[in-house]
Design an enzyme around this catalytic site. Structure first.
Site, PDB file in Angstrom:
ATOM      1  N   HIS A 155       0.838  -1.206   0.000  1.00 26.45           N
ATOM      2  CA  HIS A 155       0.000   0.000   0.000  1.00 26.45           C
ATOM      3  C   HIS A 155       0.868   1.249   0.000  1.00 26.45           C
ATOM      4  CE1 HIS A 155       0.353   1.015   4.379  1.00 26.45           C
ATOM      5  NE2 HIS A 155       0.350  -0.285   4.558  1.00 26.45           N
TER       6      HIS A 155
ATOM      7  N   ASP B 273       6.272   1.128   6.606  1.00 28.45           N
ATOM      8  CA  ASP B 273       4.858   0.800   6.434  1.00 28.45           C
ATOM      9  C   ASP B 273       4.204   1.825   5.520  1.00 28.45           C
ATOM     10  OD1 ASP B 273       2.345  -0.330   6.765  1.00 28.45           O
ATOM     11  OD2 ASP B 273       1.980   0.689   8.665  1.00 28.45           O
TER      12      ASP B 273
ATOM     13  N   GLU C 248      -4.952   1.877   2.378  1.00 22.49           N
ATOM     14  CA  GLU C 248      -5.038   0.694   3.220  1.00 22.49           C
ATOM     15  C   GLU C 248      -5.208   1.069   4.680  1.00 22.49           C
ATOM     16  OE1 GLU C 248      -3.371  -2.451   5.922  1.00 22.49           O
ATOM     17  OE2 GLU C 248      -2.688  -0.407   5.583  1.00 22.49           O
ATOM     18  N   GLU C 249      -4.553   2.147   5.104  1.00 19.59           N
ATOM     19  CA  GLU C 249      -4.474   2.448   6.533  1.00 19.59           C
ATOM     20  C   GLU C 249      -5.810   2.816   7.160  1.00 19.59           C
ATOM     21  OE1 GLU C 249      -2.163   1.641   8.276  1.00 19.59           O
ATOM     22  OE2 GLU C 249      -0.212   1.945   7.352  1.00 19.59           O
TER      23      GLU C 249
ATOM     24  N   HIS D 221       3.571   2.793  12.551  1.00 22.31           N
ATOM     25  CA  HIS D 221       2.628   3.892  12.797  1.00 22.31           C
ATOM     26  C   HIS D 221       3.191   4.958  13.736  1.00 22.31           C
ATOM     27  CE1 HIS D 221      -1.106   1.156  11.798  1.00 22.31           C
ATOM     28  NE2 HIS D 221      -0.220   1.231  10.806  1.00 22.31           N
TER      29      HIS D 221
END
Length: 508
Positions: free
Chosen positions: A320, A332, A366-367, A462
């Site tokens: 993503h 990420d 996506e998140e 995150h």
């Protein structure tokens, strides 16, 4: 380093002719060399010793030379290359974070499409997706008693904001969601602190315990809101902290009050627990400026390495392209996106063009919505997707792959595991797929997850610590080579034949 890999190229004995799963005059046996043992997952696989007189040979299935040669070429190519890392560093340094709805996300998508087109991939394009546009705004918190000091906070993704003056309330501390429910009668008008620690990494089972711990973030706000709480502060979902804050999306339950929610550091969560255990009355003021704007236009970034024989059959690879608005999102999931782009480019440069099409998809949102994965599955519902590989676990040292959801899925690929050993990615286990390809796997597509070493993944996840300097270039390139090899195998192999359901026995 390639000697061990090339040592598996041995001539098939005469008694083995015609036994290859894909039958070829170039068939060879994947017999482990002295420095290349079979992975532990295949410890019970039959041997490849020659048969004794009058017996059938127990053996691993045959591997064709093309797979072994592809593995050798990809491994060699990854040896000293840093192209994927250099590109990821450019993205991190130029565009920064990539939250859905942000200009930086759209600029990164444009860059990815332009880069894949320049790399010579086919039909590099945007596929439009409407995404949520959540804005964090200003954030602050302060402990007002029994001592007075600032409290670092980081709003959870999709949280509602507080009133402009903030929320001031007494704090109640719980250890988990069960205690939260048991003490429901005490929560009205309170700010709830949920101090559930994430266990340390389980090296024996390669498990970070994230799935169980993250429930406090996903469901804590609605559970507390249902009992009348004014706001929630959760312990950041990480097992290791240097007073680091970690965000991530929450899920407001339908029909329940939406209350403000933020993360606090593990260290501060422990402070609240100690003070509550002493019987102290704790008071906090919380201010969150979060708001949700109308949906914004975004896109999945898509390009292809067209198959030479069956281009209409698709193997999807990707990650993503969006990220949270803290750090630069290199782990990420910038790494997963650059691995997919690099994997396709490596295959193209080595002229390893498989029978089926390998499609790179960099999924948006996506998140905090999964809109990209859902939109892709809907837009391409009429196409035949034979497999998908998702890379969304960072760029630690290569370890292996999660494959499908059954032993049969795993068994269909286990014979290829020795080809990945020189890359370090030869551990194959049941449990594949990922969030973005989940709409496709729900329809029966084989889902595979690239699984690097994730022992430190959630230290960064995150958080503001998710930056490019945490990623070793060598790990990134070897993971890309492992992804390329798996994509090539999936796009080249004969598909396993479904097991016939036996006819029911006649009644007697």
């Amino acid at each position: 380093m390639r000697a061990g890999l090339l040592a598996v190229l041995i001539t098939a004995p005469a008694w083995a002719s015609g036994c290859a799963s894909e039958g070829s005059a170039n068939t060879v046996w994947a017999q482990p060399a002295g420095d290349m043992p079979l992975p532990s997952a295949a410890a019970d696989a039959p041997s490849v010793d020659p048969p004794t007189s009058g017996s059938v040979a127990p053996r691993t299935p045959a591997l064709e030379a093309k797979y072994v040669e592809a593995a050798a070429k990809l491994t060699a190519m990854a040896e000293d290359d840093t192209r994927a890392w250099d590109r990821l560093a450019h993205v991190a340094d130029t565009f920064g974070h990539r939250l859905s709805g942000s200009a930086s996300l759209e600029k990164t998508i444009d860059w990815a499409i332009e880069t894949m087109a320049a790399d010579g991939l086919t039909d590099a394009r945007r596929e439009k997706v409407m995404v949520p546009h959540w804005v964090r705004g200003s954030e602050s918190a302060e402990i007002l008693g029994p001592v007075k000091r600032p409290l670092p906070v980081l709003g959870l993704g999709m949280t509602v904001g507080t009133p402009g003056r903030g929320i001031t309330a007494e704090v109640i501390v719980v250890a988990d969601l069960d205690e939260l429910d048991r003490r429901a009668s005490e929560l009205a008008g309170k700010i709830v602190v949920i101090n559930q620690a994430m266990p340390g990494y389980d090296y024996e089972h390669h498990d970070a315990s994230y799935g169980s711990t993250v429930q406090i973030r996903a469901h804590g706000p609605s559970r507390a809101g249902a009992h009348g709480a004014k706001a929630v502060l959760i312990r950041s979902v990480t097992a290791s902290s240097l007073r680091t804050l970690h965000t991530g999306a929450l899920n407001y339950a339908e029909g329940q009050p939406k209350i403000p929610a933020a993360a606090i550091t593990p260290e501060d969560a422990e402070w609240f627990t100690r003070m509550a255990a002493r019987g102290e009355t704790i008071e906090v003021r919380l201010q969150l400026g979060a708001k949700l704007l109308p949906d914004a236009v975004s896109a999945n970034a898509v390009a292809e390495l067209r198959g030479r024989e069956k281009p209409e059959e698709i193997v999807v690879i990707g990650g993503h392209i969006d990220s949270w608005d803290v750090g630069d999102g290199s782990t990420d999931d910038g790494a997963g996106c650059l691995m997919a782009m690099e994997a396709a480019l490596m295959l193209k440069e080595l002229n390893l063009i498989p029978r089926r099409t390998i499609r790179v998809v960099l999924f948006t949102n996506e998140e905090n919505g999964l809109r990209g994965g859902k939109a892709y599955a809907q837009a391409h519902a009429d196409e035949l997707h034979v497999a998908g590989i998702e890379s969304d676990s960072g760029a630690g040292a290569p370890w292996g792959f999660g494959v499908g959801q059954s032993q049969a899925d795993l068994d269909s690929l286990l014979r290829f595991a020795p080809l990945f050993e020189t890359l370090g990615a030869n551990n194959f286990v049941v449990g594949g797929g990922g969030a973005d390809i989940s709409p496709l796997t729900a329809e029966g597509m084989l889902g595979i997850a690239l699984r690097p070493d994730t022992s430190h993944y959630f230290d960064l996840h995150h958080s503001p610590a998710d930056t490019i300097d945490k990623i070793p270039p060598y790990h990134l390139e070897r993971n890309a080579a492992a992804l390329a090899l798996m994509a090539y195998i999936l796009a080249e192999r004969d598909l396993p034949q479904p097991t016939a359901t036996p006819e029911p026995a006649a009644a007697h």
